[in-house]
Design an enzyme around this catalytic site. Structure first.
Site, PDB file in Angstrom:
ATOM      1  CD  GLU A   1      -2.804  -1.534   2.357  1.00 40.48           C
ATOM      2  OE1 GLU A   1      -2.715  -0.609   3.406  1.00 40.48           O
ATOM      3  OE2 GLU A   1      -3.589  -2.487   2.376  1.00 40.48           O
TER       4      GLU A   1
ATOM      5  CD  GLU B   1      -4.423  -7.951   1.626  1.00 36.35           C
ATOM      6  OE1 GLU B   1      -5.420  -7.190   1.995  1.00 36.35           O
ATOM      7  OE2 GLU B   1      -3.301  -7.770   1.716  1.00 36.35           O
TER       8      GLU B   1
ATOM      9  CG  ASP C   1     -12.694  -8.846   1.652  1.00 38.98           C
ATOM     10  OD1 ASP C   1     -12.602  -8.079   0.824  1.00 38.98           O
ATOM     11  OD2 ASP C   1     -12.133  -8.709   2.639  1.00 38.98           O
TER      12      ASP C   1
ATOM     13  CG  ASN D   1      -0.783  -6.960  -1.591  1.00 40.20           C
ATOM     14  OD1 ASN D   1      -1.464  -7.535  -2.397  1.00 40.20           O
ATOM     15  ND2 ASN D   1      -1.127  -6.988  -0.121  1.00 40.20           N
TER      16      ASN D   1
ATOM     17  CG  HIS E   1      -9.856  -5.746   0.372  1.00 43.47           C
ATOM     18  ND1 HIS E   1      -9.984  -6.992   1.402  1.00 43.47           N
ATOM     19  CD2 HIS E   1      -8.564  -5.580   0.549  1.00 43.47           C
ATOM     20  CE1 HIS E   1      -8.900  -7.304   2.038  1.00 43.47           C
ATOM     21  NE2 HIS E   1      -8.063  -6.759   1.526  1.00 43.47           N
TER      22      HIS E   1
END
Ligand code: G3I
Length: 468
Positions: free
Chosen positions: A162, A267, A269, A204, A239
């Site tokens: 990030e 990651e 979701d 990432n 996400h």
């Protein structure tokens, strides 16, 4: 790429035989019918299906542990490989929980993806207050110590996480950037490459799943790092929001792959407004299927990791008020429509029938009866500051349905973490009991039943085994 996948899968297949006894009845049955589980289907494709793991739940929640072991062939630490956990005080490293996860993964034939070395969040206060050469040295020390510790056990790392902000693709104004300037990103990769030349090195981030200013900035950063031979992969957190898988996600991942990089959905979701409905779950299933298909369609996609097991395990409700239910399993561990969709995208089949000859594991055909047993502690890894041991139980002429082991430490050893046993300690005497699912050992059989991380000098003391 395919060769790499095949090599890793062959290694995993090689140890599967050794771990099924430890992992228990459910796991051995699932392995026997590979395509009915996510990991079975993913193994057949040669990609990773991963999950973010909370180590406390891994140790204390059997439903959670069984799903992680049975359904996934790769794990990422949800929190315990972050800097605030690994190096809470300057120079003081705390690998206990992360080692527990690595040991669990090894027991269950899973790869470990490292998350994360340099991040603005979940960093200890002491490092956030440093700058200049002191901070740079701390960054190098952290990267080097952590990667050395996990060398050979963690196959890839989010080296920086990030580092681009949500503001028009500008670098994030973190303490790393303020203290070191833009060069910190390249420096981090150089330190990482030196520390473990065999690990895959990734950047990432979230909100870079489609083509936009933020992913464009990453594309530029990636070009520069690739030119220096410092970057191996790009992680797309994904996400996502229900019904909003970016239309150009495949195209976006492809452009990074075209730089010669692996790509990975790290990651995943897909959150929704609560209360959720069956219709929303069906939409979510379609969204998950689409994302997994994007990965399986790309030769250079190394895998998909979902960010948590059950909806109740997710970080989402803590951060997005009124939203949640973003994962593959309901709160009770049952499978959601999204699970079936992911299995389908991986080429598996939930309805595949079970051949009769291997549906019933030996433990169930032999009526359990208490008998004599012996047990052995075997040190399987020793890294100086700690060591890992596996413990096996051998039944005598009758099957064992429950065991209690006791031993004495010879010279002040202790257990810093353990899995799959109830442990109590009194002075130098340790007592370890089964946790239910690993109670059974067939007549004349040896079963690896639990493991632990020890401190002090590694030791293999003799063990007394009490059956029943
Ligand atoms: O461990 C403490 C516990 O002792 C305390 O009682 C409790 C009270 O709130 O907090 C616990 O710590 C929490 C920790 O998760 C472990 O559960 C922190 O407050 C909480 O902030 C932390 O959240 C994690 C978050 O990263 C931190 O930024 C989430 O679990 C984790 O899922 C999330 O993961 C991030 C990835 O690393 C990077 N990408 C985004 C992703 C989602 O935010």
């Amino acid at each position: 790429m395919l060769q790499t996948r095949t090599r890793r899968r062959a290694w995993i297949a090689g140890i599967v035989a050794a771990v099924v006894a430890f992992a228990g009845v459910a796991l051995s049955a699932q392995y026997a019918h590979a395509q009915t589980t996510l990991r079975g289907a993913a193994d057949a494709l040669g990609i990773d299906i991963g999950v973010a793991v909370d180590v406390n739940k891994l140790q204390n929640d059997q439903t959670y542990r069984d799903i992680v072991a049975t359904e996934f062939n790769s794990v990422t630490a949800e929190n315990v490989m972050k800097m605030e956990t690994l190096q809470p005080s300057k120079g003081q490293y705390n690998f206990g929980q992360a080692d527990t996860l690595v040991a669990f993964a090894q027991q269950n034939g899973q790869s470990v993806y490292g998350h994360t070395l340099v991040w603005h969040s979940q960093s200890p206060d002491w490092v956030e207050n440093e700058s200049g050469q002191t901070l740079r040295q701390s960054m190098q020390d952290h990267i080097t110590t952590v990667m050395d510790h996990f060398e050979g056990d963690v196959f890839a790392w989010d080296v920086v996480n990030e580092v681009v902000s949500d503001n028009n693709g500008q670098l994030r104004d973190s303490f790393w950037l303020q203290g070191l300037g833009e060069s910190y990103i390249t420096d981090a990769f150089e330190f990482a490459r030196q520390a473990d030349p065999n690990a895959d090195l990734y950047m990432n981030d979230y909100s870079i799943d489609g083509i936009n200013a933020k992913s464009d900035r990453y594309y530029e950063l990636a070009q520069g790092l690739v030119n220096q031979g410092l970057l191996d992969g790009m992680g797309f957190q994904a996400h996502l929001i229900l019904g909003q898988v970016p239309g150009n996600m495949e195209q976006n991942l492809q452009r990074f792959a075209d730089l010669g990089l692996k790509v990975r959905i790290t990651e995943l979701d897909i959150r929704m407004d609560l209360p959720s409905s069956q219709q929303m779950f069906e939409q979510q299933a379609q969204d998950f299927e689409r994302v997994v298909n994007i990965c399986t369609n790309l030769a250079d996609c190394s895998g998909v990791t979902v960010w948590g097991v059950r909806d109740s395990d997710s970080w989402v409700p803590d951060v997005f008020d009124g939203q949640g239910d973003p994962l593959l399993f309901n709160d009770d561990g049952s499978k959601k429509p999204a699970y079936d969709a992911v299995l389908n995208a991986l080429g598996g089949d939930p309805d595949e029938t079970t051949p009769p000859d291997d549906t019933t594991p030996p433990d169930e055909t032999t009526p359990p009866a208490d008998g004599d047993c012996t047990a052995r502690i075997e040190v399987v890894n020793d890294w100086g500051s700690g060591w890992q041991a596996n413990v096996s139980v051998t039944a005598g002429q009758a099957a064992v349905d429950g065991w209690t082991l006791t031993w004495d430490w010879p010279s002040g050893q202790s257990i810093s973490s353990s899995w799959n046993a109830d442990i109590s300690t009194s002075g130098s005497t340790v007592t370890a009991g089964d946790v239910g699912w690993n109670a059974g050992v067939g007549a004349g059989q040896t079963r690896e039943v639990f493991g632990f991380i020890g401190s002090g000098t590694s030791a293999e003391p003799s063990v007394t085994c009490q059956a029943g």
